[in-house]
Design a protein around this motif. Structure first.
Motif, PDB file in Angstrom:
ATOM      1  N   TRP A  47       1.546  -1.825   7.754  1.00 44.11           N
ATOM      2  CA  TRP A  47       1.707  -1.048   8.660  1.00 44.11           C
ATOM      3  C   TRP A  47       0.559  -0.675   9.452  1.00 44.11           C
ATOM      4  CZ3 TRP A  47       0.297   4.407   8.764  1.00 44.11           C
ATOM      5  CH2 TRP A  47       0.824   5.121   9.666  1.00 44.11           C
ATOM      6  N   ASP A  48       0.456  -0.667  10.551  1.00 45.69           N
ATOM      7  CA  ASP A  48      -1.172  -0.380  11.287  1.00 45.69           C
ATOM      8  C   ASP A  48      -0.890   0.925  12.208  1.00 45.69           C
ATOM      9  OD1 ASP A  48      -2.016  -2.934  10.550  1.00 45.69           O
ATOM     10  OD2 ASP A  48      -1.428  -4.155  12.155  1.00 45.69           O
ATOM     11  N   GLY A  49       0.223   1.406  12.056  1.00 43.65           N
ATOM     12  CA  GLY A  49       0.388   2.830  13.099  1.00 43.65           C
ATOM     13  C   GLY A  49      -0.202   3.703  12.705  1.00 43.65           C
ATOM     14  N   GLU A  50      -0.133   4.853  13.653  1.00 47.35           N
ATOM     15  CA  GLU A  50      -1.020   6.037  13.659  1.00 47.35           C
ATOM     16  C   GLU A  50      -0.147   7.086  14.451  1.00 47.35           C
ATOM     17  OE1 GLU A  50      -5.190   7.891  13.886  1.00 47.35           O
ATOM     18  OE2 GLU A  50      -4.844   5.939  14.992  1.00 47.35           O
ATOM     19  N   ALA A  57       3.594  -2.048  15.476  1.00 46.74           N
ATOM     20  CA  ALA A  57       2.437  -1.761  14.366  1.00 46.74           C
ATOM     21  C   ALA A  57       2.798  -2.250  13.060  1.00 46.74           C
ATOM     22  CB  ALA A  57       2.613  -0.089  14.235  1.00 46.74           C
ATOM     23  N   ARG A  58       3.856  -2.976  12.873  1.00 42.68           N
ATOM     24  CA  ARG A  58       4.176  -3.444  11.550  1.00 42.68           C
ATOM     25  C   ARG A  58       4.483  -4.954  11.558  1.00 42.68           C
ATOM     26  NH1 ARG A  58       6.901   1.165   8.717  1.00 42.68           N
ATOM     27  NH2 ARG A  58       7.013   2.970  10.234  1.00 42.68           N
ATOM     28  N   TRP A 224       5.730  -0.553   2.386  1.00 40.11           N
ATOM     29  CA  TRP A 224       4.926  -0.876   3.296  1.00 40.11           C
ATOM     30  C   TRP A 224       3.692  -0.209   3.019  1.00 40.11           C
ATOM     31  CZ3 TRP A 224       6.330  -3.467   7.546  1.00 40.11           C
ATOM     32  CH2 TRP A 224       7.476  -3.776   8.209  1.00 40.11           C
ATOM     33  N   VAL A 225       2.600  -1.161   3.229  1.00 41.36           N
ATOM     34  CA  VAL A 225       1.189  -0.714   2.897  1.00 41.36           C
ATOM     35  C   VAL A 225       0.499  -0.560   4.125  1.00 41.36           C
ATOM     36  CG1 VAL A 225       1.468  -1.776   0.670  1.00 41.36           C
ATOM     37  CG2 VAL A 225       0.614  -3.060   2.491  1.00 41.36           C
ATOM     38  N   ARG A 226      -0.421   0.394   4.150  1.00 45.92           N
ATOM     39  CA  ARG A 226      -1.437   0.512   5.411  1.00 45.92           C
ATOM     40  C   ARG A 226      -2.212  -0.568   5.340  1.00 45.92           C
ATOM     41  NH1 ARG A 226      -1.749   5.828   7.397  1.00 45.92           N
ATOM     42  NH2 ARG A 226      -0.665   7.390   6.135  1.00 45.92           N
ATOM     43  N   ARG A 231      -5.964   2.223   7.227  1.00 49.83           N
ATOM     44  CA  ARG A 231      -6.907   3.195   6.139  1.00 49.83           C
ATOM     45  C   ARG A 231      -8.214   3.660   6.811  1.00 49.83           C
ATOM     46  NH1 ARG A 231      -5.418  -1.166   2.922  1.00 49.83           N
ATOM     47  NH2 ARG A 231      -7.296  -1.871   2.980  1.00 49.83           N
ATOM     48  N   ALA A 232      -8.763   2.963   7.419  1.00 48.84           N
ATOM     49  CA  ALA A 232     -10.213   3.309   8.096  1.00 48.84           C
ATOM     50  C   ALA A 232     -10.009   4.392   9.031  1.00 48.84           C
ATOM     51  CB  ALA A 232     -11.068   2.088   8.500  1.00 48.84           C
ATOM     52  N   ARG A 233      -9.001   4.296   9.802  1.00 47.65           N
ATOM     53  CA  ARG A 233      -8.770   5.406  10.726  1.00 47.65           C
ATOM     54  C   ARG A 233      -8.337   6.778  10.041  1.00 47.65           C
ATOM     55  NH1 ARG A 233      -5.954   1.280  13.618  1.00 47.65           N
ATOM     56  NH2 ARG A 233      -3.870   2.117  12.876  1.00 47.65           N
TER      57      ARG A 233
END
Length: 239
Positions: A47-50, A57-58, A224-226, A231-233
């Motif tokens: 998961w890349d979302g924010e 984002a997935r 789902w995993v970040r 995680r950095a954001r």
């Protein structure tokens, strides 16, 4: 309003379209005896979302011997919960199989479009989606055309879709909507109060629908995993 929303939901389930070389082309070429395929191992569902999240984002990460692929959801035109197309892939981490595309040719369509793809594991599970067109082209070579035979496949088991933040608030707003409607319809109060309650019911009903979709799609959810970038954001926002 309920019937209209139900119609939109049913239409979204059966909407046509989608990328070239999608499931129909894959089935056609598999039935003809050949598809373009790469041997892969299924990785994590990332998961890349924010904030508000869309299908972009997935992704399900797939690793080949010399590269990695990202399998995304198949319908890029309707973003509401389209990532659920990939939800069964969460259960496939660590399994090996074939990432398949339709055979190269006319069905590959516009170079700017996503390429329809399917992950078929050795134990008979299948997840359909799309990959980047350029990744598919670079992966394709005559030696990657694999002979195919008829086989039975099935969807992997799904993980729980329960989201406390989304479902509990939606149930609360639905209860307020129902109570306001009942009092407005049956209550002994003046007409002005009935109109006010009817407006409250309409507001909470519509807001509850949008609030549910926002809350449901705004977090990774079970399985789902970040990704590292997400995680950095998140670390920068919440030190």
């Amino acid at each position: 309003m309920s019937l209209y929303l139900l119609r939109l939901w049913v239409v979204s389930l059966f909407a046509g379209g989608g990328p070239h070389a999608g499931p129909s082309e894959l089935r056609r070429d598999a039935a003809a005896g050949t598809v373009a395929a790469r041997r892969v191992r299924a990785g994590k569902a990332q998961w890349d979302g924010e904030g508000t999240v869309t299908w972009l984002a997935r992704r399900l990460s797939l690793t080949a011997d010399d590269r990695t692929f990202a399998l995304r959801t198949a319908d890029e035109k309707n973003t509401a919960f389209r990532w659920l197309d990939l939800e069964p892939g969460i259960a496939l981490e660590g399994r090996e199989g074939w990432l398949c595309w339709a055979a190269a040719g006319g069905s590959w369509g516009d170079p700017t479009e996503a390429m329809g793809a399917a992950l078929v594991t050795d134990d008979g599970y299948v997840v359909r989606g799309v990959t980047d067109r350029h990744a598919a082209e670079s992966a394709y070579a005559p030696e990657h055309a694999q002979p195919t035979a008829a086989r039975r496949v099935r969807l992997p088991p799904r993980t729980s879709q329960y989201r406390p933040a989304a479902h509990l608030s939606a149930l609360a707003m639905a209860a307020v909507t129902l109570l306001a409607l009942l009092v407005a319809e049956r209550g002994p109060g003046p007409d002005a109060l009935a109109w006010i309650l009817a407006l409250v019911a309409a507001y909470t009903g519509v807001r509850g629908i949008y609030r549910f979709t926002e809350d449901f799609d705004a977090a990774p959810g079970p399985g789902w995993v970040r990704s590292a970038s997400a995680r950095a954001r998140h670390a920068r926002q919440d030190p």
